[in-house]
Scaffold this motif. Structure first.
Motif, PDB file in Angstrom:
ATOM      1  N   TYR A  76      -1.659 -11.027   1.722  1.00 47.97           N
ATOM      2  CA  TYR A  76      -1.944  -9.632   2.084  1.00 47.97           C
ATOM      3  C   TYR A  76      -1.092  -8.731   1.183  1.00 47.97           C
ATOM      4  CZ  TYR A  76      -3.710 -11.783   6.419  1.00 47.97           C
ATOM      5  OH  TYR A  76      -4.377 -12.551   7.344  1.00 47.97           O
ATOM      6  N   GLU A  77      -1.481  -8.590  -0.071  1.00 48.65           N
ATOM      7  CA  GLU A  77      -0.648  -7.875  -1.046  1.00 48.65           C
ATOM      8  C   GLU A  77      -0.454  -6.410  -0.684  1.00 48.65           C
ATOM      9  OE1 GLU A  77      -0.834  -8.559  -5.264  1.00 48.65           O
ATOM     10  OE2 GLU A  77      -2.161 -10.265  -4.960  1.00 48.65           O
ATOM     11  N   GLU A  78      -1.518  -5.742  -0.221  1.00 43.83           N
ATOM     12  CA  GLU A  78      -1.398  -4.330   0.136  1.00 43.83           C
ATOM     13  C   GLU A  78      -0.425  -4.155   1.299  1.00 43.83           C
ATOM     14  OE1 GLU A  78      -5.181  -2.612   0.904  1.00 43.83           O
ATOM     15  OE2 GLU A  78      -5.837  -2.683  -1.188  1.00 43.83           O
ATOM     16  N   LEU A  79      -0.499  -5.033   2.274  1.00 43.41           N
ATOM     17  CA  LEU A  79       0.413  -4.975   3.406  1.00 43.41           C
ATOM     18  C   LEU A  79       1.845  -5.200   2.940  1.00 43.41           C
ATOM     19  CD1 LEU A  79       1.091  -4.892   6.426  1.00 43.41           C
ATOM     20  CD2 LEU A  79       0.531  -7.334   6.541  1.00 43.41           C
ATOM     21  N   ASP A  80       2.023  -6.146   2.029  1.00 45.00           N
ATOM     22  CA  ASP A  80       3.350  -6.442   1.496  1.00 45.00           C
ATOM     23  C   ASP A  80       3.944  -5.214   0.808  1.00 45.00           C
ATOM     24  OD1 ASP A  80       4.434  -9.013   1.999  1.00 45.00           O
ATOM     25  OD2 ASP A  80       4.885  -9.198  -0.134  1.00 45.00           O
ATOM     26  N   ALA A 453       0.112   1.882  -1.418  1.00 40.25           N
ATOM     27  CA  ALA A 453      -0.134   0.438  -1.300  1.00 40.25           C
ATOM     28  C   ALA A 453      -1.532   0.080  -1.779  1.00 40.25           C
ATOM     29  CB  ALA A 453       0.061  -0.018   0.141  1.00 40.25           C
ATOM     30  N   GLN A 454      -2.473   1.010  -1.610  1.00 39.60           N
ATOM     31  CA  GLN A 454      -3.854   0.796  -2.048  1.00 39.60           C
ATOM     32  C   GLN A 454      -4.076   1.159  -3.506  1.00 39.60           C
ATOM     33  OE1 GLN A 454      -5.738   3.222   0.975  1.00 39.60           O
ATOM     34  NE2 GLN A 454      -6.264   1.436   2.231  1.00 39.60           N
ATOM     35  N   GLY A 455      -2.997   1.591  -4.182  1.00 42.31           N
ATOM     36  CA  GLY A 455      -3.104   1.899  -5.610  1.00 42.31           C
ATOM     37  C   GLY A 455      -3.583   3.293  -5.917  1.00 42.31           C
ATOM     38  N   GLN A 456      -3.628   4.172  -4.910  1.00 45.37           N
ATOM     39  CA  GLN A 456      -4.063   5.549  -5.137  1.00 45.37           C
ATOM     40  C   GLN A 456      -2.888   6.376  -5.623  1.00 45.37           C
ATOM     41  OE1 GLN A 456      -6.132   7.201  -1.728  1.00 45.37           O
ATOM     42  NE2 GLN A 456      -6.887   5.193  -1.125  1.00 45.37           N
ATOM     43  N   THR A 457      -3.144   7.303  -6.576  1.00 47.97           N
ATOM     44  CA  THR A 457      -2.105   8.161  -7.125  1.00 47.97           C
ATOM     45  C   THR A 457      -2.485   9.617  -6.953  1.00 47.97           C
ATOM     46  OG1 THR A 457      -3.141   8.089  -9.327  1.00 47.97           O
ATOM     47  CG2 THR A 457      -1.426   6.467  -8.864  1.00 47.97           C
ATOM     48  N   ASP A 458      -1.488  10.474  -7.096  1.00 50.13           N
ATOM     49  CA  ASP A 458      -1.708  11.919  -6.988  1.00 50.13           C
ATOM     50  C   ASP A 458      -2.083  12.457  -8.351  1.00 50.13           C
ATOM     51  OD1 ASP A 458      -1.717  14.575  -6.512  1.00 50.13           O
ATOM     52  OD2 ASP A 458       0.365  14.745  -5.839  1.00 50.13           O
ATOM     53  N   GLU A 459      -3.374  12.584  -8.600  1.00 51.35           N
ATOM     54  CA  GLU A 459      -3.847  13.005  -9.910  1.00 51.35           C
ATOM     55  C   GLU A 459      -3.441  14.438 -10.240  1.00 51.35           C
ATOM     56  OE1 GLU A 459      -8.007  12.388 -10.166  1.00 51.35           O
ATOM     57  OE2 GLU A 459      -7.889  10.208  -9.896  1.00 51.35           O
ATOM     58  N   SER A 460      -3.332  15.297  -9.231  1.00 48.11           N
ATOM     59  CA  SER A 460      -3.007  16.696  -9.488  1.00 48.11           C
ATOM     60  C   SER A 460      -1.649  16.838 -10.152  1.00 48.11           C
ATOM     61  CB  SER A 460      -3.023  17.495  -8.187  1.00 48.11           C
ATOM     62  OG  SER A 460      -2.062  16.986  -7.266  1.00 48.11           O
TER      63      SER A 460
END
Length: 524
Positions: A76-80, A453-460
């Motif tokens: 469970y990489e995202e959980l980790d 954890a899900q790999g989302q970034t703040d593009e703004s």
């Protein structure tokens, strides 16, 4: 015919050592022989350098890294990732972390991340989580809370034994700590909001940087401040070379300290400057850097000079808030110096508040905060160590006269500042303390931890930085600079009240520009 080479499995610490040797110019062939491995393995380590360093930086135990041989991921990489981020933040705050608390949090993140199946945060899962990230202990049911006096005494006794064993003098013992600074925050007649200061006739604005102070226990060696801003090349820097700034400047999209920046600062700034200072004092080039448990501070294995003589040591999470030297009035004094300096500059220039606010730039702020750090006296720093090293105040040669920037001092300046004559004592105190608890690392909410954890970034934030960096620089040639100095000299000559040293400084600057111009012309 040679026999088959025995298979060697390297530990994470071995891989870190190989990376260090590669960075210092070691060859793959030589390292393969030394460690009894194939050259392909060395090349693979070089290829995965950042991954190995990141893993080691987030680990909690040096001894476990010396035993661990793989970076086996969780199923469970995202959980980790979410749990590690949460754990590091809780530890930095000194909050109690027990097995049941971890299990409950893991279950929350599992379902918040939208993961499939059933999840049982059992004792076995907790053990594997600790092993994957080289975490020592988080299964104590009644862990001490932040600020434990008994733990303080235990640590101080152990630390004194440590420096005696290592034969370290106060000159060889350092502390560094980060803080947030709202550099464009001025007091108002109503109230001060964190990061936003309402000025009569002017809109609210938010400007923040991270600042890290570092000095030794005598206070006689203060390194240049480390400042982290949002942009690589802020608008106000124009053609200024960041290497010529009065601070060590780094950039990060949120203006936060992070693991990469801290490691760069340690390797490229801290270690060389400490070596130079100790050499000048005739001391052994050996030193320890005392740190708190901020998520931005890498593992002790990563923060170590090539020869192992300059290294980091960590305060326990439950004592940092009580005895970390930088938090015992050092950072607070620097910030008071900075804010009083801003007001004094405004007063001397005879500006009203609106025009001063409009003209103040990040470059101005960096020079002012560097001056504020220079004004922090050695005795202020040495006294901040008295809980850990009570013998320091007995040292000779320290200036024991200390002047605090009091609320009354600031109030006196404000009485002569147009627009702020009637600011209350309460609002002055709020202004001086506006960022006193502002951390130097990014504190994430549960939602932000999940997105990361899900790999989302703040593009703004990234786009904002790019926009600032694309502003064209203005190039000033030698001839133009020379003409400006000539004009300034003419102006000064006409002013009967200008003292001689002012003119001498400009004449010296003119001579320097002329020499640069001659060198440029001769090389063409």
């Amino acid at each position: 015919m040679s026999g088959k080479r025995k298979r060697v499995v390297l530990t994470i610490k071995d891989k870190l050592d190989i990376i260090k040797k590669l960075e210092d110019g070691g060859s793959s062939k030589q390292l393969a022989v030394i460690y009894g491995i194939g050259e392909t393995t060395v090349r693979d380590i070089r290829k995965n350098k950042e991954k190995i360093i990141t893993y080691a930086s987030s680990s909690d135990s040096t001894s476990l890294l010396a035993k661990r041989k793989s970076m086996k991921p969780s199923m469970y990489e995202e959980l980790d990732r979410a749990m590690l981020e949460w754990f590091n933040q809780q530890r930095a705050k000194g909050n109690p972390i027990s097995g049941p608390i971890c299990a409950k949090r893991a279950e929350f993140f599992f379902y918040a991340l939208g993961m499939d199946g059933d999840f049982n945060p059992s004792a076995g899962w907790l053990t594997r989580f600790k092993q994957r990230h080289s975490i020592r202990e988080i299964n104590i049911r009644n862990e001490r809370l932040n600020g434990d006096e008994t733990a303080v005494e235990d640590f101080c006794n152990n630390f004194r034994d440590f420096i005696e064993r290592e034969n370290l003098q106060p000159e060889q013992i350092y502390n560094a700590d980060e803080t947030g600074l709202f550099w464009k925050c001025l007091p108002s007649r109503t109230s001060v909001i964190k990061g936003k200061c309402t000025v009569p006739g002017h809109k609210s604005i938010e400007e923040r940087v991270t600042i890290m102070c570092c000095a030794n226990a005598t206070g006689l060696h203060k390194l240049k401040l480390c400042v982290v801003g949002k942009a690589k090349k802020p608008r106000s820097f124009k053609s200024t070379d960041t290497l010529n700034l009065p601070v060590s400047y780094f950039s990060q999209k949120g203006a936060w300290m992070d693991l990469s920046i801290f490691r760069q600062w340690f390797d490229k700034i801290f270690v060389p400057q400490v070596r130079e200072y100790l050499r000048s004092k005739g001391l052994q080039e050996k030193a320890v850097l005392l740190l708190d448990n901020s998520p931005t501070h890498p593992n002790e294995n990563v923060l170590r000079s090539d020869d192992g003589q300059i290294f980091a040591k960590y305060l326990p999470p439950n004592v940092a808030s009580l005895i970390q030297p930088s938090d015992q009035g050092v950072i607070a004094m620097m910030k008071r110096n900075y804010r009083a300096g801003l007001l004094q500059n405004n007063l001397e220039e005879g500006n009203d508040l609106k025009s001063f606010w409009k003209k103040l730039t990040l470059l101005d702020a960096l020079y002012e905060i560097a001056m504020a750090w220079n004004l922090v006296k050695p005795i202020t720093i040495s006294r901040a160590w008295k809980k850990i090293l009570p013998m320091i105040e007995e040292k000779e040669g320290l200036d024991f006269d200390e002047e605090d920037i009091s609320v009354a001092t600031v109030a006196t300046i404000l009485q002569h500042t147009k627009g702020l004559e009637n600011v209350t004592i309460e609002n002055i105190e709020k202004w001086l303390e506006v960022d006193s608890t502002e951390p130097g690392y990014e504190v994430l909410t549960d939602s932000e931890i999940i997105r990361r954890a899900q790999g989302q970034t703040d593009e703004s934030s990234e786009n904002e930085e790019e926009e600032i960096e694309l502003i064209p620089e203005k190039h000033i040639n030698h001839a133009a600079a020379l003409q400006w100095t000539e004009n300034l000299l003419d102006y000064l000559e006409q002013q009967g009240d200008m003292i001689l040293p002012d003119r001498l400084v400009i004449r010296k600057l003119r001579a320097t520009i002329r020499n640069k111009q001659k060198m440029t012309n001769s090389s063409q």
